[in-house]
Design a protein around this motif. Structure first.
Motif, PDB file in Angstrom:
ATOM      1  N   CYS A 128       0.330   3.321   5.881  1.00  0.00           N
ATOM      2  CA  CYS A 128       1.265   3.989   4.994  1.00  0.00           C
ATOM      3  C   CYS A 128       0.800   5.394   4.706  1.00  0.00           C
ATOM      4  CB  CYS A 128       1.386   3.234   3.670  1.00  0.00           C
ATOM      5  SG  CYS A 128       1.919   1.543   3.887  1.00  0.00           S
ATOM      6  N   GLY A 129       1.537   6.369   5.173  1.00  0.00           N
ATOM      7  CA  GLY A 129       1.232   7.756   4.881  1.00  0.00           C
ATOM      8  C   GLY A 129       1.994   8.164   3.641  1.00  0.00           C
ATOM      9  N   ILE A 130       1.270   8.604   2.623  1.00  0.00           N
ATOM     10  CA  ILE A 130       1.933   8.837   1.341  1.00  0.00           C
ATOM     11  C   ILE A 130       1.892  10.297   0.942  1.00  0.00           C
ATOM     12  CG2 ILE A 130       1.452   6.536   0.525  1.00  0.00           C
ATOM     13  CD1 ILE A 130      -0.882   7.721  -1.044  1.00  0.00           C
ATOM     14  N   GLU A 131       1.378  11.149   1.843  1.00  0.00           N
ATOM     15  CA  GLU A 131       1.241  12.559   1.511  1.00  0.00           C
ATOM     16  C   GLU A 131       0.608  12.659   0.129  1.00  0.00           C
ATOM     17  OE1 GLU A 131       4.620  14.568   3.134  1.00  0.00           O
ATOM     18  OE2 GLU A 131       4.595  12.998   4.647  1.00  0.00           O
ATOM     19  N   ASP A 132       1.148  13.474  -0.774  1.00  0.00           N
ATOM     20  CA  ASP A 132       0.569  13.452  -2.114  1.00  0.00           C
ATOM     21  C   ASP A 132       1.636  13.112  -3.130  1.00  0.00           C
ATOM     22  OD1 ASP A 132      -2.301  13.918  -2.064  1.00  0.00           O
ATOM     23  OD2 ASP A 132      -1.737  15.725  -0.972  1.00  0.00           O
ATOM     24  N   ASP A 133       2.481  12.209  -2.752  1.00  0.00           N
ATOM     25  CA  ASP A 133       3.665  11.884  -3.509  1.00  0.00           C
ATOM     26  C   ASP A 133       3.482  10.520  -4.195  1.00  0.00           C
ATOM     27  OD1 ASP A 133       6.132  10.900  -4.256  1.00  0.00           O
ATOM     28  OD2 ASP A 133       7.188  11.807  -2.563  1.00  0.00           O
ATOM     29  N   ALA A 134       3.341  10.569  -5.501  1.00  0.00           N
ATOM     30  CA  ALA A 134       3.047   9.345  -6.251  1.00  0.00           C
ATOM     31  C   ALA A 134       4.162   8.315  -6.107  1.00  0.00           C
ATOM     32  CB  ALA A 134       2.837   9.675  -7.724  1.00  0.00           C
ATOM     33  N   ALA A 135       5.403   8.775  -6.112  1.00  0.00           N
ATOM     34  CA  ALA A 135       6.523   7.838  -6.018  1.00  0.00           C
ATOM     35  C   ALA A 135       6.526   7.152  -4.659  1.00  0.00           C
ATOM     36  CB  ALA A 135       7.845   8.579  -6.241  1.00  0.00           C
ATOM     37  N   LEU A 136       6.274   7.938  -3.626  1.00  0.00           N
ATOM     38  CA  LEU A 136       6.222   7.388  -2.280  1.00  0.00           C
ATOM     39  C   LEU A 136       5.080   6.383  -2.160  1.00  0.00           C
ATOM     40  CD1 LEU A 136       7.422   7.567   0.559  1.00  0.00           C
ATOM     41  CD2 LEU A 136       5.766   9.363   1.075  1.00  0.00           C
ATOM     42  N   ALA A 137       3.958   6.741  -2.741  1.00  0.00           N
ATOM     43  CA  ALA A 137       2.797   5.854  -2.715  1.00  0.00           C
ATOM     44  C   ALA A 137       3.152   4.512  -3.351  1.00  0.00           C
ATOM     45  CB  ALA A 137       1.634   6.496  -3.455  1.00  0.00           C
ATOM     46  N   ARG A 138       3.817   4.598  -4.494  1.00  0.00           N
ATOM     47  CA  ARG A 138       4.198   3.388  -5.227  1.00  0.00           C
ATOM     48  C   ARG A 138       5.147   2.529  -4.375  1.00  0.00           C
ATOM     49  NH1 ARG A 138       1.574   0.755  -8.899  1.00  0.00           N
ATOM     50  NH2 ARG A 138       2.637  -1.170  -8.374  1.00  0.00           N
ATOM     51  N   ASP A 185       4.176  -1.141  -3.234  1.00  0.00           N
ATOM     52  CA  ASP A 185       4.986  -2.301  -3.614  1.00  0.00           C
ATOM     53  C   ASP A 185       5.432  -3.080  -2.387  1.00  0.00           C
ATOM     54  OD1 ASP A 185       4.766  -1.954  -6.298  1.00  0.00           O
ATOM     55  OD2 ASP A 185       6.591  -0.780  -6.511  1.00  0.00           O
ATOM     56  N   ALA A 186       5.856  -2.349  -1.368  1.00  0.00           N
ATOM     57  CA  ALA A 186       6.303  -3.024  -0.149  1.00  0.00           C
ATOM     58  C   ALA A 186       5.178  -3.877   0.434  1.00  0.00           C
ATOM     59  CB  ALA A 186       6.790  -2.005   0.872  1.00  0.00           C
ATOM     60  N   MET A 187       3.973  -3.351   0.364  1.00  0.00           N
ATOM     61  CA  MET A 187       2.845  -4.107   0.920  1.00  0.00           C
ATOM     62  C   MET A 187       2.496  -5.301   0.045  1.00  0.00           C
ATOM     63  SD  MET A 187       0.337  -1.282   2.567  1.00  0.00           S
ATOM     64  CE  MET A 187      -0.344  -0.831   0.997  1.00  0.00           C
ATOM     65  N   LEU A 188       2.511  -5.093  -1.248  1.00  0.00           N
ATOM     66  CA  LEU A 188       2.190  -6.210  -2.147  1.00  0.00           C
ATOM     67  C   LEU A 188       3.235  -7.315  -1.999  1.00  0.00           C
ATOM     68  CD1 LEU A 188       1.009  -4.303  -5.331  1.00  0.00           C
ATOM     69  CD2 LEU A 188      -0.391  -5.524  -3.667  1.00  0.00           C
ATOM     70  N   ASP A 189       4.483  -6.919  -1.851  1.00  0.00           N
ATOM     71  CA  ASP A 189       5.539  -7.913  -1.630  1.00  0.00           C
ATOM     72  C   ASP A 189       5.243  -8.749  -0.388  1.00  0.00           C
ATOM     73  OD1 ASP A 189       6.800  -6.832  -3.753  1.00  0.00           O
ATOM     74  OD2 ASP A 189       8.333  -5.779  -2.611  1.00  0.00           O
ATOM     75  N   LYS A 190       4.599  -8.110   0.556  1.00  0.00           N
ATOM     76  CA  LYS A 190       4.304  -8.822   1.803  1.00  0.00           C
ATOM     77  C   LYS A 190       2.981  -9.538   1.729  1.00  0.00           C
ATOM     78  CE  LYS A 190       7.430  -6.049   4.359  1.00  0.00           C
ATOM     79  NZ  LYS A 190       7.693  -4.885   3.479  1.00  0.00           N
ATOM     80  N   GLN A 191       2.435  -9.602   0.549  1.00  0.00           N
ATOM     81  CA  GLN A 191       1.250 -10.411   0.293  1.00  0.00           C
ATOM     82  C   GLN A 191       0.046  -9.999   1.117  1.00  0.00           C
ATOM     83  OE1 GLN A 191       3.467 -11.780  -2.205  1.00  0.00           O
ATOM     84  NE2 GLN A 191       2.001 -13.427  -1.991  1.00  0.00           N
ATOM     85  N   VAL A 192      -0.159  -8.700   1.257  1.00  0.00           N
ATOM     86  CA  VAL A 192      -1.349  -8.266   1.991  1.00  0.00           C
ATOM     87  C   VAL A 192      -2.602  -8.863   1.360  1.00  0.00           C
ATOM     88  CG1 VAL A 192      -0.436  -6.094   2.896  1.00  0.00           C
ATOM     89  CG2 VAL A 192      -1.441  -6.150   0.615  1.00  0.00           C
ATOM     90  N   ALA A 239      14.085  -6.324 -14.153  1.00  0.00           N
ATOM     91  CA  ALA A 239      13.458  -5.007 -14.240  1.00  0.00           C
ATOM     92  C   ALA A 239      12.405  -4.997 -15.334  1.00  0.00           C
ATOM     93  CB  ALA A 239      14.512  -3.940 -14.492  1.00  0.00           C
ATOM     94  N   ALA A 240      12.743  -5.599 -16.461  1.00  0.00           N
ATOM     95  CA  ALA A 240      11.831  -5.605 -17.600  1.00  0.00           C
ATOM     96  C   ALA A 240      10.543  -6.355 -17.262  1.00  0.00           C
ATOM     97  CB  ALA A 240      12.516  -6.238 -18.812  1.00  0.00           C
ATOM     98  N   LEU A 241      10.670  -7.448 -16.526  1.00  0.00           N
ATOM     99  CA  LEU A 241       9.489  -8.240 -16.186  1.00  0.00           C
ATOM    100  C   LEU A 241       8.759  -7.669 -14.984  1.00  0.00           C
ATOM    101  CD1 LEU A 241      10.848 -11.897 -16.557  1.00  0.00           C
ATOM    102  CD2 LEU A 241       9.454 -10.593 -18.160  1.00  0.00           C
ATOM    103  N   GLY A 242       9.362  -6.703 -14.335  1.00  0.00           N
ATOM    104  CA  GLY A 242       8.739  -6.152 -13.131  1.00  0.00           C
ATOM    105  C   GLY A 242       8.784  -7.129 -11.970  1.00  0.00           C
ATOM    106  N   PHE A 243       9.857  -7.861 -11.905  1.00  0.00           N
ATOM    107  CA  PHE A 243       9.981  -8.839 -10.819  1.00  0.00           C
ATOM    108  C   PHE A 243      10.181  -8.163  -9.480  1.00  0.00           C
ATOM    109  CE2 PHE A 243      13.074 -11.053  -8.083  1.00  0.00           C
ATOM    110  CZ  PHE A 243      12.287 -12.115  -7.690  1.00  0.00           C
ATOM    111  N   ARG A 244       9.424  -8.627  -8.489  1.00  0.00           N
ATOM    112  CA  ARG A 244       9.640  -8.182  -7.111  1.00  0.00           C
ATOM    113  C   ARG A 244       9.640  -9.415  -6.232  1.00  0.00           C
ATOM    114  NH1 ARG A 244       9.505  -3.080  -5.913  1.00  0.00           N
ATOM    115  NH2 ARG A 244       9.260  -3.762  -3.755  1.00  0.00           N
ATOM    116  N   PRO A 245      10.702  -9.611  -5.478  1.00  0.00           N
ATOM    117  CA  PRO A 245      10.778 -10.823  -4.670  1.00  0.00           C
ATOM    118  C   PRO A 245       9.641 -10.900  -3.661  1.00  0.00           C
ATOM    119  CG  PRO A 245      12.534  -9.282  -4.103  1.00  0.00           C
ATOM    120  CD  PRO A 245      11.874  -8.767  -5.338  1.00  0.00           C
TER     121      PRO A 245
END
Lengths: 346, 346
Positions: A100-110, A114-121, B46-52
């Motif tokens: 994941c290349g996030i440059e210096d963009d906090a929103a992009l990083a997030r 999140d996408a990675m955490l959702d995928k249970q890394v 949203a309030a709970l920060g749910f992510r599938p």
DNA sequence: CCTCAATGGAAAACCCTTTTCTCAATATTG
DNA sequence: CAATATTGAGAAAAGGGTTTTCCATTGAGG
């Protein structure tokens, strides 16, 4: 694209004439059974080209066999070697890496995080282009372990960096060893921690009076620094250690333009071993390699240990740099002699 | 690392006072319910920060929301921009990218490929450093779709490349437009398809007699080519179009060493827009940018369409290059005038 | 005949979301 | 005022293939 039916462990079991339970145990070297059964199942699996479905496996083992690599290094100067090392350490274990290349963009990083955490890394490796800067995202309260490689992390984190002081020492000592007396260090902005570390080590070897020039990390600064040194009245150096290869290239080019022989009159050493710069310089640069691939390998090993719940001592680990000899430094005879000595010692 | 309990849809449902079924439907904008209920569930989530949980989701949706990117480009010269584009196109859709560097090792490629297939990637993007070479692994009978970007694929594949001929045309036309008459093309080895395409376009614009010099892709070749052109008796060119930025840099350096003014006496254009080379050249290089990031974005969009089962026309898609103006070419007045004209037209 | 060890199998667990089916309540129609 | 249609929401199953637990069978030894 062919929707070939995937071989499942069920198929292996059926062909081998055992139950799925036995098949599973055979393949994982668990459970109890005759060696003959185990062998037969393994053979059948190999013959059918069975590969366990990682997703199903993740269900029971609570592990996804994926890790994430987060970086803000757009050019890949540092990230690519690290990534290569990480991959190398993990692919044998069947672990794949999300980049994941996030440059210096906090929103992009997030977003990426999140996408990675959702995928249970199973873990995350954070890497950057500067060891005294943090990524624009807080990784300290994640449900998965984190290893920091070549970027700053919290105090209690597992962090890997290259040993700037040791690298600078190697370079400076080498210059001294081949007989250079008047040494100068031309390097990057003082605000960088690694600049300070390298400059400190340089002074420790070259003598407290040895000159250190700070400027931007560019070829242009290498040129400018040489102009400063050569156009003044001060005595000129015969050994120059540069803070990176780009500066070194600028230095070498500037010296050539002044008809100063490299390495005849002046020896130059760079830092980074960035092939694309070091090899294109005339003559090719002797330089310090930060062993970033090994750093990546180590990061891979560590995140794997953490993911498996093994204890890992937190703290900063410094990995040694090594001198790469090309032609900008001369002293070849000495180099050969030393290498022979080392061979004899080992 | 904090093993915080992840919020599950079950939690959202409980807090919102509905069933998990309703919660799911509310969040996915499916099913039937009052707007009020839907809103309440969404707000609670949203309030709970749910992510599938992506893994659980993959179970039912038959999609893992991951794709693999396979490359043999070690330096990342081409891969990184492509990767950045791919990521950019996909991260919003919650799709993450496995990056696999396979060098030119077929066994390693297989290993990575298997690891990705085990993880049920939704598709694979193959990318390389040369559009007329294939990766050392056959991707034509996989259970998932494949898009080839900047590497050769089978005839019936979806392939993305940059438009070498158009890029070369832009460069040559520009040289002609700013008044350069004697044009030369200094480029890479003839064996490269892109070299032939660029050379063909160059000749089509510059005239059939215009000289094309082939050599390695290096700065050294740029130097050598200038030596050849300037040390002979033949008339010297006043416009040089180079096959890549490294050659162009060698050319510019060699001209400076001969006290030939760039862009005063000779205009030079490179190819690649490799910042690290183009910006460090004195003067900075005017060059052709292959829009690799856009190519990556397009690859991302295509693989997504394929993964979703949408029809995608197979074949080779050529994406346009664009001229990036810096200072090695001169003709600034013309450049400004043209840009003004374009503004007026639009 | 009983006990024990060794081997292998049946079935549950694993995880959480989505989807289908059903039902109750309300609205609409004849 | 039935009879039917529509709406809102929930219960339960499906989705996936592996791993693991626990139990059954067999054969040997006492």
């Amino acid at each position: 694209m062919v929707k070939a039916e995937r071989i499942r462990i069920y198929d292996v079991a059926r062909v081998a004439g055992v139950s799925v339970a036995t098949a599973s145990k055979a393949l994982n070297d668990t459970g109890r059974m005759t060696e003959e059964t185990r062998r037969r199942v393994k053979q059948t699996a190999a013959a059918l080209g069975f590969r366990p479905n990682a997703m199903a496996r993740a269900l029971t083992q609570q592990r996804s066999f994926t890790i994430g690599l987060l970086t803000n290094d757009t050019y890949g100067r540092f990230t690519l070697p690290v990534m290569a090392g990480v991959s190398e350490a993990l692919v044998d274990q069947g672990v794949s890496v999300f980049l994941c290349g996030i440059e210096d963009d906090a929103a992009l990083a997030r977003l990426h995080l999140d996408a990675m955490l959702d995928k249970q890394v199973d873990g995350i490796i954070a890497t950057g282009k500067r060891i005294d800067r943090r990524l624009p995202v807080d990784l300290s309260h994640l449900p998965v372990p984190v290893v920091y490689a070549f970027t700053e992390g919290p105090d209690d984190a597992v962090t890997l960096v290259s040993d700037d002081a040791q690298g600078a020492r190697e370079a400076t000592q080498w210059l001294a060893q081949i007989g250079r007396k008047a040494l100068v260090h031309i390097t990057g902005p003082e605000s960088f921690v690694s600049v300070a570390a390298r400059a400190g080590a340089f002074r420790a070897v070259a003598g407290r009076g040895a000159q250190v020039l700070h400027g931007p990390w560019s070829e242009a600064w290498g040129h400018a620094a040489i102009a400063k040194l050569w156009d003044g009245d001060a005595p000129r150096p015969d050994g120059i250690f540069c803070g990176n290869d780009q500066i070194a290239r600028g230095v070498v080019d500037a010296l050539r333009e002044r008809n100063v022989e490299v390495p005849g009159d002046v020896s130059v050493i760079g830092f980074d071993n960035w092939e694309i710069v070091a090899a294109a310089t005339r003559p090719p640069l002797t330089t310090i390699d930060m062993n970033l691939k090994e750093l990546g390998r180590e990061a891979g090993r560590l995140i794997l240990d953490l993911a498996e719940g093994k204890p890992v001592e937190p703290g900063i680990r410094k990995l040694p740099c090594k001198l790469v000899l090309r032609q900008s430094c001369g002293g070849d005879a000495i180099a050969v002699r030393n290498q022979e000595e080392m061979l004899q010692e080992s």
